[in-house]
Design an enzyme around this catalytic site. Sequence first.
Site, short mmCIF file in Angstrom:
data_model
loop_
_atom_site.label_atom_id
_atom_site.label_comp_id
_atom_site.label_asym_id
_atom_site.label_seq_id
_atom_site.Cartn_x
_atom_site.Cartn_y
_atom_site.Cartn_z
N TYR A 187 0.86 -1.19 0.00
CA TYR A 187 0.00 0.00 0.00
C TYR A 187 0.89 1.24 0.00
CZ TYR A 187 -4.33 2.51 0.31
OH TYR A 187 -5.38 3.34 0.02
N LYS A 206 -6.15 -1.68 -0.67
CA LYS A 206 -6.98 -1.45 0.51
C LYS A 206 -7.59 -2.76 1.00
CE LYS A 206 -8.10 2.55 2.51
NZ LYS A 206 -7.42 3.84 2.48
#
Length: 565
Positions: free
Chosen positions: A104, A175
Amino acid sequence: MQFTHKKNRSLYIPYAGPVLLEFPLLNKGSAFSMEERSNFNLLGLLPEVVETIEEQAERAWIQYQGFKTEIDKHIYLRNIQDTNETLFYRLIGNHLEEMMPVIYTPTVGAACERFSEIYRRARGVFISYQNRHNLDDILQNVPNHNVKVIVVTDGERILGLGDQGIGGMGIPIGKLSLYTTCGGISPAYTLPIVLDVGTNNQQLLDDPLYMGWRHPRITDDEYYQFVDDVIQAIKARWPDVLLQFEDFAQKNAMPLLNRYRNEICSFNDDIQGTAAVTVGTLIAASRGAGSQLSEQKIVFLGAGSAGCGIAEQIIAQIVREGLSEEEARQRVFMVDRFGLLTDGMPNLLPFQNKLVQKREQLQSWDTTSEALSLLDVVRNVKPNILIGVSGQPGLFTEEIIREMHKHCPRPIVMPLSNPTSRVEATPQNILSWTDGEALVATGSPFSPVTVKGKQYPIAQCNNSYIFPGIGLGVIASGASRVTDEMLMAASETLAQHSPLVNNGEGPVLPELKDIQTVSRAIAFAVGKVAQEQGVAVKTSAEALLQAISDNFWLPEYRNYRRTSI
């Protein structure tokens, strides 16, 4: 075929041979037992040795270390995810602190920018405006029948990088990886979606490799009708799903949230998740300094939907601590590129109107400027807390930080903009300018900082402390909505797990190794509030805890039995 989270049950699998090896949710690779290899037509398709998942993870770790750049590491991990999801999550769990910034932020930003260049294999759903008349067919093509969490973006405001078109798909994928890694939500229950409504990024439109719709973005009624059609199709396919809006442009983010939050179980992580983790961090930092949030004066740099969402959550928390709403609003100051938001300013957005300061109350300020700069505000307000959500690097200058420190011995400074290239000031500079006395939390990961021989850990005010627990709590409780009170419960629970609060020293936020524990606690708090508010069926605390445990997926291989389709 339904996937279950029940860990001790065998899975009945209709696939065999190469098809099974190409199914990331089911593939075990070299860990298929000899019995399974015989039953599923895999004999001769794999090396002789039957390995454990830990042996596979060790090989993957060695291979990972051979890559020199973060983007190459990201590509490698995504390849494992698209080949063997169970191994992917075991590997991430074994090396969370090392790999979380790779899957991420900040590395995902570069992956989004280069999405079409580094594309290997399809994951998730690409809903193009060109296919707007086939929405039901598109969603019926999704192999996951029991989807419980969707992250959707239109790619227009990806981190601080702007319009990335369908390259924004990297954000929902990343996510949802954190929903699983941190919140224990089975990957079989997750679905990333990108809405391909065109792009205004000329570089993408001119790129021969760009894989999205080569067309300027649709806007206004055309855009909102398309989004509505998509959401209605999602509701029809998965009526109980949790829908997270992600990285929509400021002009669309708040209207979409307000339109759908009471129609479908949904929230906007950029607005509400960022607000929840920031409020939790501020509660902990205030308690660590021996005070309450309601005693602080707070200045924001950045008054977009995210900044204003954080401000409103802070105001709600201050009211909870005993001040009136009017008193709370007088303690929060919003600065954007035109200066301090004040009454009478032209072109204010609807969500900014309640956050303006009255000009008549600023007459005693030491300034002659019409547009009040960040330095003007810091000099006159003498804030305890400075929050950056501007997306513009370097705006927390040495002069501003030193001015703040002059009036506040333990300033709380939070440059939250992502990725690291957009941060308002580095932790090294902030701590150097304050002789190590500032409490610093950032939006992107930073290594510990040494000032005058003392090392300072840097808390990452990352939404992953919040949204996985919210997702787990919604699933476990069966909540039909995400309410403001559920978000506030998440903030309070995060603060309760602060090492600074509990030990009197250390980082403001828990270590990443404890994030699953924090997520479980947040899930319980969120589920309990959902029950109290009537958006989930009331159960005992014991039943809720059991539901959380039952729904917490772990990256372990299950035994397979063969069945027909």
